[in-house]
Design a protein around this motif. Structure first.
Motif, PDB file in Angstrom:
ATOM      1  N   LEU A 274     -10.617  18.197  56.087  1.00 22.45           N
ATOM      2  CA  LEU A 274     -10.575  17.831  57.422  1.00 22.45           C
ATOM      3  C   LEU A 274      -9.709  19.130  58.173  1.00 22.45           C
ATOM      4  CD1 LEU A 274      -9.553  14.123  57.422  1.00 22.45           C
ATOM      5  CD2 LEU A 274     -11.917  15.098  57.714  1.00 22.45           C
ATOM      6  N   GLU A 275      -8.774  19.534  57.426  1.00 25.08           N
ATOM      7  CA  GLU A 275      -8.086  20.748  57.886  1.00 25.08           C
ATOM      8  C   GLU A 275      -9.096  21.830  58.138  1.00 25.08           C
ATOM      9  OE1 GLU A 275      -4.267  23.674  56.854  1.00 25.08           O
ATOM     10  OE2 GLU A 275      -4.664  22.256  55.518  1.00 25.08           O
ATOM     11  N   VAL A 276     -10.045  22.227  57.163  1.00 25.56           N
ATOM     12  CA  VAL A 276     -10.724  23.190  57.577  1.00 25.56           C
ATOM     13  C   VAL A 276     -11.859  23.013  58.396  1.00 25.56           C
ATOM     14  CG1 VAL A 276     -12.651  24.444  56.059  1.00 25.56           C
ATOM     15  CG2 VAL A 276     -10.544  23.867  54.922  1.00 25.56           C
ATOM     16  N   LEU A 277     -12.290  21.621  58.694  1.00 24.28           N
ATOM     17  CA  LEU A 277     -12.907  21.343  59.677  1.00 24.28           C
ATOM     18  C   LEU A 277     -12.270  21.634  61.175  1.00 24.28           C
ATOM     19  CD1 LEU A 277     -14.866  18.130  59.164  1.00 24.28           C
ATOM     20  CD2 LEU A 277     -15.953  20.506  59.475  1.00 24.28           C
ATOM     21  N   GLU A 278     -10.835  21.534  61.166  1.00 20.21           N
ATOM     22  CA  GLU A 278     -10.297  21.767  62.219  1.00 20.21           C
ATOM     23  C   GLU A 278     -10.352  23.234  62.451  1.00 20.21           C
ATOM     24  OE1 GLU A 278      -8.691  20.086  64.748  1.00 20.21           O
ATOM     25  OE2 GLU A 278     -10.058  18.428  64.165  1.00 20.21           O
ATOM     26  N   ILE A 279      -9.928  24.165  61.235  1.00 14.28           N
ATOM     27  CA  ILE A 279      -9.973  25.587  61.294  1.00 14.28           C
ATOM     28  C   ILE A 279     -11.420  25.897  62.206  1.00 14.28           C
ATOM     29  CG2 ILE A 279     -10.165  27.770  60.129  1.00 14.28           C
ATOM     30  CD1 ILE A 279      -7.836  26.202  58.450  1.00 14.28           C
ATOM     31  N   VAL A 280     -12.314  25.524  61.715  1.00 16.65           N
ATOM     32  CA  VAL A 280     -13.752  25.779  62.098  1.00 16.65           C
ATOM     33  C   VAL A 280     -13.848  25.582  63.633  1.00 16.65           C
ATOM     34  CG1 VAL A 280     -16.079  25.229  62.142  1.00 16.65           C
ATOM     35  CG2 VAL A 280     -14.880  25.544  59.772  1.00 16.65           C
ATOM     36  N   HIS A 281     -13.303  24.347  63.979  1.00 21.56           N
ATOM     37  CA  HIS A 281     -13.345  24.061  65.392  1.00 21.56           C
ATOM     38  C   HIS A 281     -12.321  24.936  66.122  1.00 21.56           C
ATOM     39  CE1 HIS A 281     -14.236  21.359  68.797  1.00 21.56           C
ATOM     40  NE2 HIS A 281     -13.087  21.472  69.042  1.00 21.56           N
ATOM     41  N   HIS A 282     -11.327  25.183  65.757  1.00 21.26           N
ATOM     42  CA  HIS A 282     -10.410  25.905  66.273  1.00 21.26           C
ATOM     43  C   HIS A 282     -10.970  27.454  66.618  1.00 21.26           C
ATOM     44  CE1 HIS A 282      -6.419  27.967  67.158  1.00 21.26           C
ATOM     45  NE2 HIS A 282      -6.589  28.731  66.283  1.00 21.26           N
ATOM     46  N   PHE A 283     -11.764  28.037  65.573  1.00 24.34           N
ATOM     47  CA  PHE A 283     -12.385  29.244  65.611  1.00 24.34           C
ATOM     48  C   PHE A 283     -13.474  29.262  66.984  1.00 24.34           C
ATOM     49  CE2 PHE A 283     -15.740  32.161  63.661  1.00 24.34           C
ATOM     50  CZ  PHE A 283     -15.221  33.308  64.410  1.00 24.34           C
ATOM     51  N   VAL A 284     -14.415  28.218  66.867  1.00 20.00           N
ATOM     52  CA  VAL A 284     -15.170  27.976  67.809  1.00 20.00           C
ATOM     53  C   VAL A 284     -14.941  27.992  69.264  1.00 20.00           C
ATOM     54  CG1 VAL A 284     -17.223  26.652  68.632  1.00 20.00           C
ATOM     55  CG2 VAL A 284     -17.081  27.070  66.127  1.00 20.00           C
ATOM     56  N   GLU A 285     -13.792  26.995  69.306  1.00 22.59           N
ATOM     57  CA  GLU A 285     -13.214  27.129  70.630  1.00 22.59           C
ATOM     58  C   GLU A 285     -12.520  28.364  71.062  1.00 22.59           C
ATOM     59  OE1 GLU A 285      -9.951  24.006  69.986  1.00 22.59           O
ATOM     60  OE2 GLU A 285     -10.955  22.580  71.141  1.00 22.59           O
ATOM     61  N   ILE A 286     -11.954  29.252  70.278  1.00 24.65           N
ATOM     62  CA  ILE A 286     -11.541  30.506  70.813  1.00 24.65           C
ATOM     63  C   ILE A 286     -12.772  31.393  71.189  1.00 24.65           C
ATOM     64  CG2 ILE A 286     -10.230  32.477  69.875  1.00 24.65           C
ATOM     65  CD1 ILE A 286      -8.221  30.653  68.413  1.00 24.65           C
ATOM     66  N   LEU A 287     -13.747  31.303  70.362  1.00 21.23           N
ATOM     67  CA  LEU A 287     -14.841  32.166  70.704  1.00 21.23           C
ATOM     68  C   LEU A 287     -15.597  31.703  72.047  1.00 21.23           C
ATOM     69  CD1 LEU A 287     -16.897  32.126  67.276  1.00 21.23           C
ATOM     70  CD2 LEU A 287     -15.856  33.971  68.278  1.00 21.23           C
ATOM     71  N   ASP A 288     -15.542  30.275  72.168  1.00 17.33           N
ATOM     72  CA  ASP A 288     -16.095  29.723  73.559  1.00 17.33           C
ATOM     73  C   ASP A 288     -14.978  30.307  74.731  1.00 17.33           C
ATOM     74  OD1 ASP A 288     -18.438  28.348  73.176  1.00 17.33           O
ATOM     75  OD2 ASP A 288     -17.304  26.242  72.709  1.00 17.33           O
ATOM     76  N   ARG A 289     -13.907  30.244  74.609  1.00 17.25           N
ATOM     77  CA  ARG A 289     -12.791  30.776  75.474  1.00 17.25           C
ATOM     78  C   ARG A 289     -12.867  32.122  75.842  1.00 17.25           C
ATOM     79  NH1 ARG A 289      -6.581  29.441  75.100  1.00 17.25           N
ATOM     80  NH2 ARG A 289      -7.468  27.359  75.612  1.00 17.25           N
TER      81      ARG A 289
END
Length: 161
Positions: free
Chosen positions: A78-93
């Motif tokens: 679940l922590e790694v899923l959060e890292i993936v989502h964090h990466f995608v959010e920064i790319l989106d931003r």
């Protein structure tokens, strides 16, 4: 620890890879082919974690891209899923609703963002604002270097006339 990060599209084409563990080039190619077959064949309602070669593959699909990370067996999925989502959010931003073409034409920026978030397979920066500030600073350095290069080119062109 994250062993490697692979971004693939729905057709199985690799868009980004980052290796944190040493693998020979032949082995990397084999891993990517095996991983794309494994992830792409799974249904959308299945779990996003797969046991693979004594490791775990954690993946998530965003639009036409699969963001895959390989982790040790005892790491928290679940922590790694959060890292993936964090990466995608920064790319989106950064890109403003990131798409596959952004990663194709600006792969160096995607690698830079990933390097700001992960170092040696471990999460280093969890603040989106800090990463955005660092990326903006790097972009301004690149722009300053381009301006300096063009002014030097103009001086050389005028001197050779």
């Amino acid at each position: 620890m994250i062993q490697f990060v692979v971004l693939i599209n729905r057709q199985g084409k690799v868009r980004l890879t980052k290796w944190y563990s040493p693998y020979a080039q032949k082995e990397r190619t084999k891993i990517v082919r095996e991983l794309s077959g494994l992830v792409l064949s799974r249904g959308p309602k299945l779990c996003n974690f797969v046991d693979w070669r004594g490791l775990k593959i954690v993946y998530r699909r965003y639009a036409s891209l699969y963001f895959c990370m390989c982790i040790d067996q005892d790491d928290n999925e679940l922590e790694v899923l959060e890292i993936v989502h964090h990466f995608v959010e920064i790319l989106d931003r950064y890109f403003g609703s990131v798409c596959e073409l952004d990663l194709i034409f600006n792969f160096h920026k995607a690698y830079y963002i990933l390097d700001e978030i992960l170092i040696a397979g471990e999460l280093q920066e969890s603040s989106k604002k800090t990463v955005a500030r660092l990326i903006a600073a790097q972009d301004s350095l690149v722009e300053a270097a381009k301006e300096q290069e063009s002014s030097i080119s103009n001086i050389i062109a005028q001197a050779t006339k």
